[in-house]
Design an enzyme around this catalytic site. Sequence first.
Site, PDB file in Angstrom:
ATOM      1  N   CYS A 134       0.739  -0.947   0.454  1.00 16.85           N
ATOM      2  CA  CYS A 134       0.438  -0.373  -0.088  1.00 16.85           C
ATOM      3  C   CYS A 134       0.443   1.412   0.195  1.00 16.85           C
ATOM      4  O   CYS A 134       1.370   1.395  -0.745  1.00 16.85           O
ATOM      5  CB  CYS A 134      -0.354   0.136   1.333  1.00 16.85           C
ATOM      6  SG  CYS A 134      -2.217   1.479   1.311  1.00 16.85           S
ATOM      7  N   HIS A 173      -3.877  -5.675   0.383  1.00 14.12           N
ATOM      8  CA  HIS A 173      -3.146  -5.676   2.021  1.00 14.12           C
ATOM      9  C   HIS A 173      -2.919  -6.665   1.732  1.00 14.12           C
ATOM     10  O   HIS A 173      -4.504  -8.248   2.195  1.00 14.12           O
ATOM     11  CB  HIS A 173      -4.028  -5.014   2.942  1.00 14.12           C
ATOM     12  CG  HIS A 173      -3.713  -3.775   3.061  1.00 14.12           C
ATOM     13  ND1 HIS A 173      -2.455  -3.170   3.958  1.00 14.12           N
ATOM     14  CD2 HIS A 173      -4.433  -2.221   2.563  1.00 14.12           C
ATOM     15  CE1 HIS A 173      -2.989  -2.108   3.616  1.00 14.12           C
ATOM     16  NE2 HIS A 173      -3.179  -1.434   3.081  1.00 14.12           N
ATOM     17  N   GLU A 212      -2.172  -9.284   4.265  1.00 15.29           N
ATOM     18  CA  GLU A 212      -2.120  -9.904   5.714  1.00 15.29           C
ATOM     19  C   GLU A 212      -4.272  -9.775   5.924  1.00 15.29           C
ATOM     20  O   GLU A 212      -3.835 -10.814   7.355  1.00 15.29           O
ATOM     21  CB  GLU A 212      -1.675  -8.336   6.087  1.00 15.29           C
ATOM     22  CG  GLU A 212      -2.264  -7.581   6.660  1.00 15.29           C
ATOM     23  CD  GLU A 212      -1.263  -5.909   5.708  1.00 15.29           C
ATOM     24  OE1 GLU A 212      -1.916  -4.829   5.922  1.00 15.29           O
ATOM     25  OE2 GLU A 212      -0.659  -7.029   4.279  1.00 15.29           O
TER      26      GLU A 212
END
Length: 509
Positions: free
Chosen positions: A79, A167, A169
């Site tokens: 990001c 993202h 994660e």
Amino acid sequence: MHQTILILDFGSQYTQLIARRVRELNVYCEIHPYNKIPLINENIKGVILSGSPFSVRDKNAPNPDLSQIKGKMPLLGVCYGAQYLSHVNGGEVTPSSTREYGRANLNYIDHENELVSGMTDGTQVWMSHGDTIKTIPENFKIIASTHDVKVGGFKIENEDTYGIQFHPEVYHTTEGMILLKNFVVDICKCDQSWTPDSFIETTIQELKNKIGEEKVVLGLSGGVDSSVAAMLLHKAIGKQLHCIFVDNGLLRKHEFEDVLESYKGMGLNVKGVDAKELFYSNLKGIKEPEAKRKAIGKTFIEVFDRQAHSIEDVKWLAQGTIYPDVIESVSVKGPSATIKSHHNVGGLPDFMKLKIVEPLNNLFKDEVRRVGRTLGLKDELLNRHPFPGPGLGIRILSDITPEKVRILQEVDYIYIEGLKSNDLYDKVWQAGAILLPVQSVGVMGDERTYENVVALRCVGSTDGMTADWSHLPYEFLAKISNEIINKVKGVNRVVYDISSKPPATIEWE
């Protein structure tokens, strides 16, 4: 030393989540502020740049010195990290025409590229950014796109430097772990050897070397962190460890006796200290939450110091500090706003003159539990909900009196035992009751009452950083409410808290 992935934090709410995902791959990683990069050594196998609330176009945008990293070892920008890499190398980052937030799908994947290899066409990813990479420098190659975001991911030619605007994660990126494994294991060549067994073996040896023949004192709380810390130290130094369990009068009903008994069964050298009256006296009339926390902490140190000095030649103080405590006490942009004072970090007064040992300060809560299980601790202790250091003191929303503690202990006991007997306790992260500084009108029998209101709180979470309120069955809540009002003298109304974190915190104070 372990092979390490270094995560540079730019202030993203998701930074700890990146670390937890890397740890799930049995690879050790550390989070450091972007402006406090540690010395790069041969143990650091790769670097991840986190997201950020900043824009790369902001005047005060984070601007790390990557001269020892970029082009010299694998680097992944997530990001903001990706936008930064593009921006400083001559790419163009502009405000998104529409805010790119939420689910998206990759409609282009370069399957030849090692970072996104194995990901499925159309796979769902999670976007969370207000800027977008409009154009990339000449030596950048696009490796992933969505319908709205052409530069969904890139690689810099002739170096192991990558950027992605989504993202990996977060749970909503369904194949995020494939990408992270590609980076950490295949590109960074980490061998996935960081396991609870290896942690225990290394830590016990380090504790033996550090402490030698000296004595250690540890304040036990009955919680997971201090218990696992105690067992690690016990394995390393045996009877040199002296544990103190203080009853501050703010524990749950029967907790002091029950926990003392369980510790003795673990072979620990434990002394129980009843200090209820001193705590009540020092808290008298104090209503403000932070003042209560400080009074409780100060009194605990006073009691603990007196007990520690009764043990001859103690040189060390052990604490159950865990990694989120450490991270939250280090700010990315100077001192961060204090949400509440942390009972574990930096709370040691100069006069105690003890060296600190924190065997768990590199572990997340779920890792502490895994280590505890490997050490042989019982599930009822390992699966205990987190309980705040100041105990019921911050669940009584006003000044603290023995009568208010009695009421809350009774309410809490009915609630927690109810969760256990209805097979709900292990399905939630944390539950507790709060005594409100509110009285309400009620009717009991033919009489009008004017008594206390209690709120029940129950949340689901993985690490306490974010939390959703738990959707407990209505039948259960009705039954518990009825039991509390019928059995606890002084309560005539029960409410259920349906706030999530953020914006609400898990505790009310």
